[in-house]
Design a protein around this motif. Structure first.
Motif, PDB file in Angstrom:
ATOM      1  N   ALA A 237      49.879  35.100  29.485  1.00 50.85           N
ATOM      2  CA  ALA A 237      48.724  35.994  29.456  1.00 50.85           C
ATOM      3  C   ALA A 237      47.546  35.388  30.203  1.00 50.85           C
ATOM      4  O   ALA A 237      46.885  36.043  31.015  1.00 50.85           O
ATOM      5  CB  ALA A 237      48.329  36.287  28.012  1.00 50.85           C
ATOM      6  N   ALA A 238      47.276  34.112  29.938  1.00 49.90           N
ATOM      7  CA  ALA A 238      46.167  33.444  30.597  1.00 49.90           C
ATOM      8  C   ALA A 238      46.404  33.340  32.102  1.00 49.90           C
ATOM      9  O   ALA A 238      45.456  33.430  32.889  1.00 49.90           O
ATOM     10  CB  ALA A 238      45.973  32.050  29.990  1.00 49.90           C
ATOM     11  N   PHE A 239      47.651  33.156  32.504  1.00 47.34           N
ATOM     12  CA  PHE A 239      47.971  33.103  33.929  1.00 47.34           C
ATOM     13  C   PHE A 239      47.641  34.430  34.607  1.00 47.34           C
ATOM     14  O   PHE A 239      47.132  34.455  35.733  1.00 47.34           O
ATOM     15  CB  PHE A 239      49.442  32.744  34.153  1.00 47.34           C
ATOM     16  N   VAL A 240      47.945  35.533  33.947  1.00 47.26           N
ATOM     17  CA  VAL A 240      47.648  36.841  34.522  1.00 47.26           C
ATOM     18  C   VAL A 240      46.148  36.988  34.754  1.00 47.26           C
ATOM     19  O   VAL A 240      45.700  37.417  35.823  1.00 47.26           O
ATOM     20  CB  VAL A 240      48.179  37.974  33.615  1.00 47.26           C
ATOM     21  N   GLU A 241      45.370  36.616  33.760  1.00 46.82           N
ATOM     22  CA  GLU A 241      43.917  36.713  33.897  1.00 46.82           C
ATOM     23  C   GLU A 241      43.404  35.774  34.980  1.00 46.82           C
ATOM     24  O   GLU A 241      42.528  36.142  35.773  1.00 46.82           O
ATOM     25  CB  GLU A 241      43.248  36.393  32.565  1.00 46.82           C
ATOM     26  N   PHE A 242      43.947  34.572  35.025  1.00 45.97           N
ATOM     27  CA  PHE A 242      43.513  33.608  36.034  1.00 45.97           C
ATOM     28  C   PHE A 242      43.859  34.109  37.433  1.00 45.97           C
ATOM     29  O   PHE A 242      43.051  33.983  38.359  1.00 45.97           O
ATOM     30  CB  PHE A 242      44.179  32.247  35.778  1.00 45.97           C
ATOM     31  N   VAL A 243      45.035  34.671  37.577  1.00 48.78           N
ATOM     32  CA  VAL A 243      45.460  35.186  38.887  1.00 48.78           C
ATOM     33  C   VAL A 243      44.553  36.325  39.341  1.00 48.78           C
ATOM     34  O   VAL A 243      44.184  36.411  40.516  1.00 48.78           O
ATOM     35  CB  VAL A 243      46.927  35.654  38.832  1.00 48.78           C
ATOM     36  N   VAL A 244      44.179  37.205  38.424  1.00 48.44           N
ATOM     37  CA  VAL A 244      43.275  38.308  38.766  1.00 48.44           C
ATOM     38  C   VAL A 244      41.953  37.758  39.301  1.00 48.44           C
ATOM     39  O   VAL A 244      41.448  38.202  40.339  1.00 48.44           O
ATOM     40  CB  VAL A 244      43.035  39.215  37.550  1.00 48.44           C
ATOM     41  N   GLY A 245      41.389  36.780  38.591  1.00 48.46           N
ATOM     42  CA  GLY A 245      40.152  36.176  39.056  1.00 48.46           C
ATOM     43  C   GLY A 245      40.317  35.502  40.406  1.00 48.46           C
ATOM     44  O   GLY A 245      39.464  35.632  41.293  1.00 48.46           O
ATOM     45  N   TYR A 246      41.428  34.812  40.583  1.00 43.31           N
ATOM     46  CA  TYR A 246      41.685  34.123  41.852  1.00 43.31           C
ATOM     47  C   TYR A 246      41.818  35.120  43.002  1.00 43.31           C
ATOM     48  O   TYR A 246      41.271  34.902  44.088  1.00 43.31           O
ATOM     49  CB  TYR A 246      42.959  33.288  41.724  1.00 43.31           C
ATOM     50  N   LEU A 247      42.524  36.219  42.772  1.00 45.80           N
ATOM     51  CA  LEU A 247      42.704  37.226  43.818  1.00 45.80           C
ATOM     52  C   LEU A 247      41.375  37.853  44.220  1.00 45.80           C
ATOM     53  O   LEU A 247      41.154  38.166  45.396  1.00 45.80           O
ATOM     54  CB  LEU A 247      43.674  38.304  43.342  1.00 45.80           C
ATOM     55  N   LEU A 260      44.289  47.864  38.381  1.00 43.10           N
ATOM     56  CA  LEU A 260      45.160  47.297  37.353  1.00 43.10           C
ATOM     57  C   LEU A 260      44.350  46.811  36.153  1.00 43.10           C
ATOM     58  O   LEU A 260      44.672  47.125  35.005  1.00 43.10           O
ATOM     59  CB  LEU A 260      45.965  46.134  37.942  1.00 43.10           C
ATOM     60  N   VAL A 261      43.276  46.056  36.419  1.00 44.83           N
ATOM     61  CA  VAL A 261      42.483  45.514  35.323  1.00 44.83           C
ATOM     62  C   VAL A 261      41.775  46.631  34.564  1.00 44.83           C
ATOM     63  O   VAL A 261      41.625  46.577  33.345  1.00 44.83           O
ATOM     64  CB  VAL A 261      41.457  44.489  35.854  1.00 44.83           C
ATOM     65  N   THR A 262      41.344  47.675  35.276  1.00 44.31           N
ATOM     66  CA  THR A 262      40.713  48.819  34.611  1.00 44.31           C
ATOM     67  C   THR A 262      41.671  49.461  33.618  1.00 44.31           C
ATOM     68  O   THR A 262      41.295  49.783  32.481  1.00 44.31           O
ATOM     69  CB  THR A 262      40.270  49.861  35.653  1.00 44.31           C
TER      70      THR A 262
END
Length: 334
Positions: A237-247, A260-262
């Motif tokens: 779960a944390a990886f998904v959030e981190f990847v979103v921020g990184y992208l 996707l985040v919306t």
């Protein structure tokens, strides 16, 4: 290359499906246990390091196939429509910020659910911000930004600078509102992407360093783990959030990531209720801006490198470097 992208889509979708509702539900708002830092050796488990490498490889490939997403039926028409909407981005941000602050004022909070309005002057300041944002003049908007900065600094002084890094995107919003109609206006949205992306990365690391809080949410709110153990699920779960921020920071798939985040935020609102709506109303507005803007204002850093192989190596190594940097800094000062 199109065939490769089709093969990649199931992998990307698997990560999306694995993203829990706890990803974007701020754990500090809902956890009923005290934060307890786990040893660094426990965080850097074989699963963590293996999953980090897999994510880095997927992102490296994704950087090369992102243009093929436009080949999806109606994607070009939608892309053109969103391009035409860019002229309204600042208006949406201004009035959207006013709406988010109005929701906070009604709920008796400032910036986030854990910061309650405790004094009359705070209520007055919140009202001044909302009214100033609603007045359609750029000087009034600048006044709102200055007052908002002062209120944020007062909360920062009370809560601590490290704690407020979770909400660093507010500084980016203030910056965008403040430089409107100036020669620096073009820097606004890149800074908004950077501030929001870094905030998401920062909050993601919290779930690795203090996993007990996320586990408490999973158990108490009966969050589905899709067959994974809760411990493994939190790491993913944390990886998904981190990847979103990184992208968002590197400028890859900004519109798709924003959409996707919306959608995930909407699902978390259904699960966690009003607290989630209050806490993430401002983020919803920012994500609408991301969906509209795409990467209209700057070349993604990956484009610095000319060949596809160089670009893939850059994304792979850069992701691992950013991941390690965030984790070590958070662990040292958290």
């Amino acid at each position: 290359m199109i065939n490769k992208s089709k093969k990649l889509l199931p992998l990307v979708m698997a990560m999306v499906i694995a993203a829990p509702t706890t990803v974007y539900a701020h754990v500090k708002w809902f956890a009923e246990v005290e934060p307890e830092k786990v040893p660094l050796e426990q965080i850097l488990s074989p699963f963590f390091m293996t999953f980090a490498l897999i994510v880095a490889i997927i992102l490296a490939i994704l950087s090369q196939v992102m243009d093929y997403f436009l080949q999806i039926p109606y994607a070009k028409q939608l892309n053109q429509f969103l391009n035409r909407m860019r002229t309204y981005s600042r208006t949406i941000l201004t009035y959207g910020t006013a709406l988010a602050f109005l929701i906070q004022l009604i709920s008796g909070t400032m910036f986030a659910p854990e910061f309650a309005i405790s004094s009359t002057w705070q209520m007055v300041v919140m009202t001044i911000i909302i009214v100033s944002l609603l007045i359609p003049h750029h000087y009034s908007t600048k006044l709102a930004a200055i007052v908002m900065l002062g209120l944020f600094m007062s909360v920062w002084a009370e809560a601590g600078w490290f704690y407020m890094l979770d909400y660093g995107f507010y500084l980016a919003i203030i910056f965008v509102l403040l430089i409107g109609r100036t020669k620096w206006e073009g820097l606004g949205f890149p800074f908004l992407y950077l501030g929001t992306g870094l905030s998401l990365c920062w909050v993601a690391v919290e779930k690795w360093v203090y996993p007990a809080m996320s586990l408490d949410i999973v158990h108490n709110h009966h969050v589905p783990t899709f067959g994974f153990s809760p411990e493994v699920f939190i790491v993913m779960a944390a990886f998904v959030e981190f990847v979103v921020g990184y992208l968002l920071v590197v400028g890859i798939l900004n519109r798709i990531v924003g959409l996707l985040v919306t959608l995930i935020f909407i699902s978390t609102s259904l699960l966690f209720g009003m607290t989630e709506i209050i806490g993430h109303a401002m983020i919803h507005i920012v994500l609408v801006i991301f969906i509209i803007e795409g990467v209209s204002f700057y070349q993604p850093p990956v484009k610095i490198h000319r060949t596809k192989l160089d670009q893939m190596i850059f994304v792979f190594l850069n992701f691992l470097f950013v991941l390690a940097t965030f984790l070590l800094i958070y662990y040292r000062f958290g």
